[in-house]
Design an enzyme around this catalytic site. Structure first.
Site, PDB file in Angstrom:
ATOM      1  N   ASP A 255       0.834  -1.209   0.000  1.00 50.32           N
ATOM      2  CA  ASP A 255       0.000   0.000   0.000  1.00 50.32           C
ATOM      3  C   ASP A 255       0.871   1.261   0.000  1.00 50.32           C
ATOM      4  OD1 ASP A 255      -2.308   1.513   0.151  1.00 50.32           O
ATOM      5  OD2 ASP A 255      -3.117   0.477   1.899  1.00 50.32           O
TER       6      ASP A 255
ATOM      7  N   ASP B 212     -10.701   1.832  -3.357  1.00 48.40           N
ATOM      8  CA  ASP B 212     -11.291   1.580  -2.042  1.00 48.40           C
ATOM      9  C   ASP B 212     -12.808   1.630  -2.118  1.00 48.40           C
ATOM     10  OD1 ASP B 212      -9.024   1.115  -0.678  1.00 48.40           O
ATOM     11  OD2 ASP B 212      -8.885   3.079   0.258  1.00 48.40           O
TER      12      ASP B 212
HETATM   13  C1  DGJ Z   1      -5.910   1.763   1.888  1.00 48.72           C
HETATM   14  C2  DGJ Z   1      -6.258   0.541   1.089  1.00 48.72           C
HETATM   15  O1  DGJ Z   1      -6.710   0.891  -0.174  1.00 48.72           O
HETATM   16  C3  DGJ Z   1      -7.265  -0.288   1.865  1.00 48.72           C
HETATM   17  O2  DGJ Z   1      -7.685  -1.379   1.097  1.00 48.72           O
HETATM   18  C4  DGJ Z   1      -6.630  -0.721   3.158  1.00 48.72           C
HETATM   19  O3  DGJ Z   1      -5.561  -1.586   2.883  1.00 48.72           O
HETATM   20  C5  DGJ Z   1      -6.165   0.489   3.943  1.00 48.72           C
HETATM   21  N1  DGJ Z   1      -5.338   1.351   3.149  1.00 48.72           N
HETATM   22  C6  DGJ Z   1      -5.420   0.077   5.179  1.00 48.72           C
HETATM   23  O4  DGJ Z   1      -4.899   1.126   5.858  1.00 48.72           O
END
Ligand code: DGJ
Length: 710
Positions: free
Chosen positions: A454, A521
């Site tokens: 991430d 997300d």
């Molecule tokens: C952002 C990501 O896109 C989510 O899927 C998740 O992993 C969060 N970060 C976790 O902090």
């Protein structure tokens, strides 16, 4: 090369160059043309500009720079020690090479090239060599372009701009399609007509960003599409310049905003590779981009491998989990057929919420019960084990920060903190080593099969003692690629999924190391229709991670039916973000059936040829089809959303089926089958109105058609 012509052919396109007066011009780029002894028909006489008031129009030159009459957007801009920008490049040599011409040091590049042409230009006064490299492949209509500059003089230069690709296109008034967005609303299709002026998109956030994807597509006013993309994950810029005299130039490359690269004597600077394609339709551009990515960008063990069905803990539990809860969830996951359990954020250091502990990549056994044991128990259940990391970031409230405040990218002033985190100074070799060894240790100790990588903020305060300011953003990306190369080559069996607050880094550079991407997300299936379509235009389904999540949706509060959520997620690599322990028996049964169905047709869902039927950006009936290579099998997904009441919906014309073949069509979960020829399905269309029942105004309703050759 015939006389002073050089032609590069791909499957269906040709790119023709002519050499005149030590300059190289692009004479033609379009549908494939036959070999000929000479090609003068493509350039009768060079247009003379008006002697006093017009610029000197160097139409179709393949390179451009300040000096010698150029006054359009430049490919390259250099400054010497005296502040002089003028250049004068003349063709020195042309080489045609079988395969790739260069290994572009430190940058990912497309592999499997079959033929490369390298033009070397020299500026004799300045002691500079400029190389323009064009490579073709034998399985698609993509052409890779990159440039390099070498300083043969005894004095340094500063490179202020160096684009990867330049292409002049006849006339103006073309329609440009680009994909913009924001967090949770990535890659939305936008169109603009290029009548006059300079238009650009790009990123200066340090990363390729959700704001503008590097992929562009230009539909010319006389038919035909040109598309470009960039193999790069940092600041990028796409430029289109439409000149009132009736010429358009497009370019893509590293963003020149605040870019200033010192080129010392004997040094060479390579641009990232760009890829360009010509096609007669948007569909042919998408097909080519997909083949290009699958065959020439993705590499390693997972290039063509079935991608596992994931259960990700994030939307199921966020930071609130214990080993017992995780195992409870994993047990149900394995019962319904999930293959990979991914433990998302929250497993390390003192990470109980998003304001601390990034950088402390050590197990928190109070929550995990010990990663090694957890992994062992998951493996014993028949599940693979995945883990979340955000390696490029650090929390000010972390042991790592307290010990190594110098690991932070901070410029000369206090850095801005967002999402309670700062960016690590990857250009510092000690930071790079720390990241590699921290991940390496956990991968080995906890027997990790999958990593979600991430990156949740943008890069600001860009300055470090390890790099000049104008070089930093590019050096960061080079350092990132180096870290990724080290980690992925040490752990070839680990599948990497890239993520950046959702789909903020969906680019060809990262795909060379991490073959799939967490698309957004936003898991709301109505919004995903747009996000996924805007992604699939340039990136194939096997790269697109798509999860079914709970209702009401966490991001949009919308309630949708589980069939539509599943059908929409089959556009890519299926997964679930779901607390399955809270599901009813019936819901678990439905999910189990979905997973079994996806597994049965996984090859079609992940690697079938994708064709858009109706666009979510233009209609209320978004739909697509994935077709097996031999056209014997296909699955189409038809969705209706936000539809006006009491309105005829028209017919659905499928794509990609064999006109002469007969097919049996089964409508999944409905008691309906029918037979039709490929010609009818492709061209005359299907009236599916009755199968939807009553109008649904907002909630997406969907059908899945299973199409088998008889
Ligand atoms: C952002 C990501 O896109 C989510 O899927 C998740 O992993 C969060 N970060 C976790 O902090």
């Amino acid at each position: 090369m015939s006389n002073n012509y050089i032609k590069i052919d791909t499957l269906n396109t040709s790119l023709l160059f002519g050499v005149y007066d030590k300059q190289v011009e692009k004479l033609y780029y379009g549908e494939r043309i036959p070999d000929a002894p000479e090609y003068s028909v493509y350039r009768m006489k060079r247009r003379q500009s008006h002697p006093s008031v017009d610029d000197v129009v160097r139409k179709n030159d393949i390179i451009s720079y300040f000096g010698q009459g150029n006054s359009r957007q430049f490919l390259v801009e250099l400054e010497d020690e005296d502040g002089c920008h003028n250049l004068q490049f003349e063709l020195e040599s042309v080489k045609q090479i079988e395969g790739a011409a260069v290994d572009i040091k430190g940058l990912p590049y497309a592999h499997g090239k079959t033929k490369t042409v390298v033009f070397e230009f020299r500026d004799k006064v300045g002691g500079l060599s400029l190389f323009a490299r064009y490579s073709a492949f034998d399985d698609c209509d993509a052409i890779c372009v990159s440039h390099a500059i070498k300083n043969n003089s005894k004095k340094p230069y500063v490179i202020k701009r160096f684009m990867s690709m330049q292409l002049d296109i006849d006339e103006t008034g073309h329609e440009l399609t680009y994909y913009d967005g924001a967090w949770a609303r990535e890659r939305q299709c936008k169109k603009i007509k290029l009548d006059s002026g300079v238009f650009f998109t790009g990123s200066s956030s340090g990363f390729s960003s959700n704001r503008y994807n590097p992929f562009w597509m230009l539909k010319t006013s006389y038919g035909g599409y040109y598309a470009t993309n960039l193999l790069y994950s940092g600041n990028h810029k796409e430029i289109a310049e439409a000149l009132p005299i009736g010429l358009t130039r497009i370019m893509t490359g590293i963003n020149d905003e605040r870019f200033a690269w010192k080129l010392e004597p004997k040094e060479t600077f390579d641009t990232p590779e760009a890829v360009m394609a010509y096609g007669e339709s948007q569909e042919s551009i998408t097909t080519n981009m997909h083949v290009f990515v699958k065959n020439h960008i993705l590499r390693g063990a997972f290039k063509e491998k079935p991608r596992p069905i994931v259960l990700n803990s994030w939307e199921a539990m966020y930071y609130d989990f214990t080993k017992e809860r995780l195992l409870e969830l994993a047990k149900v996951a394995s019962e319904v057929g999930v293959e990979m359990f991914v433990l998302d954020d929250g497993w390390f250091g003192g990470r109980d919420c998003d304001d601390r502990a990034l950088g402390d990549w050590t197990d928190n056994p109070k929550k995990t019960g010990g990663l090694k044991d957890l992994s062992g128990e998951l493996h014993a259940m028949g599940l693979q084990f995945g883990l979340w990391f955000e390696p490029e970031m650090i929390s000010p409230d972390s042991d790592l920060y307290r010990k190594h405040p110098e690991f932070v990218l901070r410029g000369k002033r206090s850095p801005v903190v967002t999402r309670s985190q700062l960016v690590m100074d990857l250009v510092n070799p000690k930071v790079a080593d720390y990241i590699v060894s921290a991940l390496d240790k956990i991968i080995v100790e906890a027997n990790v099969d999958f990593i979600k990588w991430d990156c949740n903020r943008v890069m600001t305060d860009v300055y470090s003692k390890f790099s000049r300011g104008g070089e930093y953003a590019h050096r960061y990306i080079l350092a990132l690629y180096n870290i990724l190369e080290r980690i992925t080559s040490a752990h070839p069996h680990v599948l990497f999924e890239s993520c950046a607050g959702g789909g903020s880094r969906y680019d060809l550079g990262l795909l060379a190391y991490m073959p799939q991407v967490w698309t957004s997300d936003n898991t709301d299936c109505a919004d995903r229709l747009l996000i996924q379509e805007g992604t699939l235009v340039a990136y194939p389904p096997c790269t697109l991670s798509a999860h079914v999540s709970i209702c009401p949706n966490y991001q949009t509060s919308r309630t949708t039916n589980i069939a539509a959520r599943f059908n929409v997620a089959t556009a890519g690599v299926l997964g679930y973000e779901y607390d399955l322990t809270k599901c009813s028996k019936e819901e678990k049964q439905v999910i189990g059936e979905q997973i079994a169905f996806y597994k049965k047709h996984r090859d079609t869902f992940q690697y079938g040829d994708y064709f858009l039927i109706e666009s979510a950006f233009d209609t209320t009936k978004p739909s697509w089809i994935k077709v097996a290579k031999d056209k014997s099998f296909a699955i189409a997904v038809i969705v209706r959303v936000n539809e006006a009441i009491n309105r005829e919906r028209g017919k659905y014309r499928l794509r990609g089926l064999c006109d002469d073949a007969n097919y049996k069509v089964t409508v999944k979960d409905k008691d309906t089958t029918f037979a039709a020829s490929g010609k009818i399905l492709n061209s005359y269309g299907l009236d599916l109105t009755g199968l939807f029942g009553y109008d649904a105004l907002f909630e997406p309703v969907s059908l899945m058609l299973i199409i088998e050759r008889e």
